[in-house]
Design an enzyme around this catalytic site. Sequence first.
Site, PDB file in Angstrom:
ATOM      1  N   ASN A 104      41.889  41.862  17.451  1.00 36.51           N
ATOM      2  CA  ASN A 104      41.765  41.694  18.896  1.00 36.51           C
ATOM      3  C   ASN A 104      42.119  43.024  19.525  1.00 36.51           C
ATOM      4  OD1 ASN A 104      41.898  40.915  21.580  1.00 36.51           O
ATOM      5  ND2 ASN A 104      43.948  40.006  21.368  1.00 36.51           N
ATOM      6  N   GLY A 105      41.230  43.556  20.380  1.00 37.35           N
ATOM      7  CA  GLY A 105      41.493  44.847  21.019  1.00 37.35           C
ATOM      8  C   GLY A 105      40.285  45.747  20.876  1.00 37.35           C
ATOM      9  N   GLU A 498      40.346  35.044  47.229  1.00 35.95           N
ATOM     10  CA  GLU A 498      40.598  34.258  46.022  1.00 35.95           C
ATOM     11  C   GLU A 498      39.609  33.087  45.909  1.00 35.95           C
ATOM     12  OE1 GLU A 498      41.908  34.443  43.330  1.00 35.95           O
ATOM     13  OE2 GLU A 498      42.387  32.449  42.603  1.00 35.95           O
ATOM     14  N   HIS A 521      30.117  43.394  61.787  1.00 34.67           N
ATOM     15  CA  HIS A 521      29.899  44.772  61.332  1.00 34.67           C
ATOM     16  C   HIS A 521      28.957  44.828  60.135  1.00 34.67           C
ATOM     17  CE1 HIS A 521      32.866  46.290  64.126  1.00 34.67           C
ATOM     18  NE2 HIS A 521      33.630  45.265  63.781  1.00 34.67           N
ATOM     19  N   LYS A 620      40.074  34.630  29.133  1.00 28.19           N
ATOM     20  CA  LYS A 620      41.306  34.370  29.853  1.00 28.19           C
ATOM     21  C   LYS A 620      42.167  35.613  29.968  1.00 28.19           C
ATOM     22  CE  LYS A 620      44.458  31.852  31.838  1.00 28.19           C
ATOM     23  NZ  LYS A 620      44.198  31.554  33.260  1.00 28.19           N
TER      24      LYS A 620
HETATM   25  O1  M6R Z   1      46.665  37.597  33.219  1.00 26.28           O
HETATM   26  P1  M6R Z   1      46.408  38.305  34.503  1.00 26.28           P
HETATM   27  O2  M6R Z   1      46.987  37.607  35.686  1.00 26.28           O
HETATM   28  O3  M6R Z   1      46.843  39.750  34.467  1.00 26.28           O
HETATM   29  O4  M6R Z   1      44.843  38.307  34.676  1.00 26.28           O
HETATM   30  C1  M6R Z   1      44.228  39.002  35.728  1.00 26.28           C
HETATM   31  C2  M6R Z   1      42.783  38.599  35.893  1.00 26.28           C
HETATM   32  O5  M6R Z   1      42.061  38.896  34.724  1.00 26.28           O
HETATM   33  C3  M6R Z   1      42.632  37.101  36.194  1.00 26.28           C
HETATM   34  O6  M6R Z   1      43.344  36.740  37.326  1.00 26.28           O
HETATM   35  C4  M6R Z   1      41.140  36.759  36.394  1.00 26.28           C
HETATM   36  O7  M6R Z   1      40.657  37.354  37.557  1.00 26.28           O
HETATM   37  C5  M6R Z   1      40.954  35.241  36.427  1.00 26.28           C
HETATM   38  N1  M6R Z   1      39.774  34.884  35.713  1.00 26.28           N
HETATM   39  C6  M6R Z   1      40.813  34.691  37.795  1.00 26.28           C
HETATM   40  O8  M6R Z   1      40.598  33.323  37.814  1.00 26.28           O
END
Ligand code: M6R
Length: 625
Positions: A104-105, A498, A521, A620
Site C-alpha cells: 500500500n503506497g 460540504e 457574479h 476512504k
Molecule cells: O481522513 P481524512 O479526513 O484526512 O480524509 C480527507 C478526505 O480525503 C476526505 O474527507 C474525503 O474528502 C471524503 N471522501 C469526503 O467524504
Amino acid sequence: MCGIIGYIGGQDAAPILLKGLKKLEYRGYDSAGIAILGAGGLTVRKSRGAIKNLEEKIEAELAGGVLAASMGIGHTRWATHGEPSDVNSHPHTDVSGTIAVVHNGIIENHVRLKAWLQKHGVVFRSETDTEAVAHLIDLHYNGDLLQAVVEAIKRLEGSYALAVISRDDPDRIIAVRKESPLVIGKGGGENFIASDVPALLEYTRDVYYLLDREIAVLYRDKVEFYNGDGQSIEKNVAHVDWDAGAAEKDGYEHFMIKEINEQPKALTGALRARIQADTTDTGQDAQGAMPVKAINLQEIGFDSSWAKANRVVITACGTAWHAAVIGKYAFERYARIGTDVDIASEYRYRNPISNPQDIFIIISQSGETADTLAAMRMAKKSGARVIAITNVVGSTLAREADLVMYTWAGPEIAVASTKAFTTQLMCLYLIALQFGVLRDVLSGEELAQSIKALEDISGQAERILKDKETIQRFAARHFSKSKVFFMGRLFDYAVSLESALKLKEISYTHSEAFAAGELKHGPIALVDESTLVVAICTQTALFEKMESNIKEVKARDAATLVITYEDVNYFDQSADEVFRIPRLPDGLSPMLSIIPCQLYAYYCAVQRGLDPDKPRNLAKSVTVE
Ligand code: M6R
C-alpha cells in the site's frame, strides 16, 4: 488507498484473509488477491474487481482443500500505477515465484528501480510500482528474508506498507511501513497484519502500531520487531477497547446511513468529559441555583500557554477542510483571533509565512492523509505548535502532533465522511470557545449559552433524523436533476461546500456550492429549469439577503429547497419546500444543518441505484499524494 491483511497461525489462512479483505474493501476495490504458503508451496490467486470475484474464482479450490495453508497475505487494491486488471493485482512475485509481496503506497523511484532491475535481467509482468519491490527483495535475498527486506527498503523512495512471504524462508511473514498505515495483531498461537484495527477485532484486541521504517517479523507464537537497519527493538502492545459491532452495519443497508444515524451518539462522545462544572468558581451561578459549567480541555493538554498565539492556521483535505472553514468562522467569532485556512495539498507546495507563535490545527479523520501529514510536518518545522483533530487512535497524525483531540466518532467505514465531520466541528467549537475564554474575549453569558447548545445538539440531531423520510421523499422527486447548487452565507456557505461534495462523490450529480452573495457574479448563468438550488438559511441577520437570492434563482425556473430553523416562516412564500431543523445559536448551526444535506446525498445515490459506500474512483484513506 489499498488494504493489506496477513495471517500466520494454526487455522486455515485463506478464509481468514478473505474475511479480512472484506473488512478492508472500503480502502480500494479495483482488485483483490491472496498468496498462501503451505505444503503445496507458494500459491497466488488474484482477480480484478470486487473481492467476491476472487471468492468465486477460488471457491472450488477452497472447497477441495487445494488452498490449505496456515499462513498468507492478502490485498485489496485502489489502482495508482497500471489499470485495474488481474496482472496488476497484488500479490506480486519475483521472477521465480518464490517471494510474494503486497503493498500500500507509492514507490516514487520505481521507474529508476525498474530500469536498474531490467539491467540485472529481470522481466516485468505488470505495470505496477510494487512489482519492483518483489524483484528487489529477491535480488538481495541471501538465505534470510528479513535481511533482504532491510536491504531492499534502503533503496525505496516514497510510501509503503509491505507484507512479504517467501517459499525459501517459510514460517514467518515480514511487515514494514513508511507513511502508510499497518498494525500487527497479537493472538494466542497466531498473529495478524492489517491496514487498520477493525479488520482484526474479530481475532484480537492486542495490537502493535508500527512506526515509520519499523519492521515486524511474525511467527506463529511470537512477533519480533526491528528498526529499518535490522536492529532488534522493543515495542509495547496496545489494547483496543472499541466495540466490534461498531465496525459492522448493524442492520442498516449501508455504512453511510448507519454513520449518519450515529451522529447523535458520536456528538455526545466528542463532547463528553470536555464539559465540566467550573472548579474555578463556586459551582453556582449568580442566582446560586444552577452549577456553572466550563469547557475542560486539560485532558488534551490545552492550557493558557496556547492562548498566547497570534494566529491560528487550520489545514486539512476534503471534508476535513470544510470543517476547517467552519473552524475559521468559529475562531474569529468566539476567540477573536485571526485564522487562516489552507487545503493541505496547496499548503505544502506554497511558500507559507508562519512563525513559532502560530498554532496549527490539523484535521484528518484517518490521521493518515498524505498531504495533511506533509502540511503538519512543515508546520512543525517552522516551530509552530500543532493540535491534531483525528478519529483514529495511534494514527500517524496523532503520534506526531503536539496535542491530540480525538473526535471519538467510532470507526467510519463509508467513503463519504459524515459523523467524522460533525464531530470534527464539535472539537473545533470546543477549542474556539475555550480560546475565547483564555483570551478573555468571550462573555460568560455567551459561553453559558453555547455550552447549553452544545449539550442539546445530540438530541436535536436525533429529531432531524426522525424526519428523514421528508428528505427521502424530496430526493425521490429531485434525484434526476442534472445540476444541484447549494448556497448560503458565512457558516451556511461552508456547509454548502460540504453538502455539494457529499452529493457529487456518492451520487455523481454535478453539484457546486456558492457563497450566495457571489451568485450574481457569475454562477447564476448556470441556473435553469434543470437546476435544484438548496439554500441553507441559518444566519438570522442575513435572512433578507438569502430571500432575494432564492427569488433570483426561482425566477430562472430552478426548483428550491430551504433549510432553516423550525420557528422561521420567513421563506415559506419564496421557496418550493422548506426543511426545518431545531433552533440553536446561529454560529453553531453547521452541526445540524449538514444532516439533511447528508441524507439528501445518500437518498439520491440510492435512488440512482448506486452503492453509496463505494463511490467510483474514490478510496476512504488517501495515503498517497
Ligand atoms: O481522513 P481524512 O479526513 O484526512 O480524509 C480527507 C478526505 O480525503 C476526505 O474527507 C474525503 O474528502 C471524503 N471522501 C469526503 O467524504
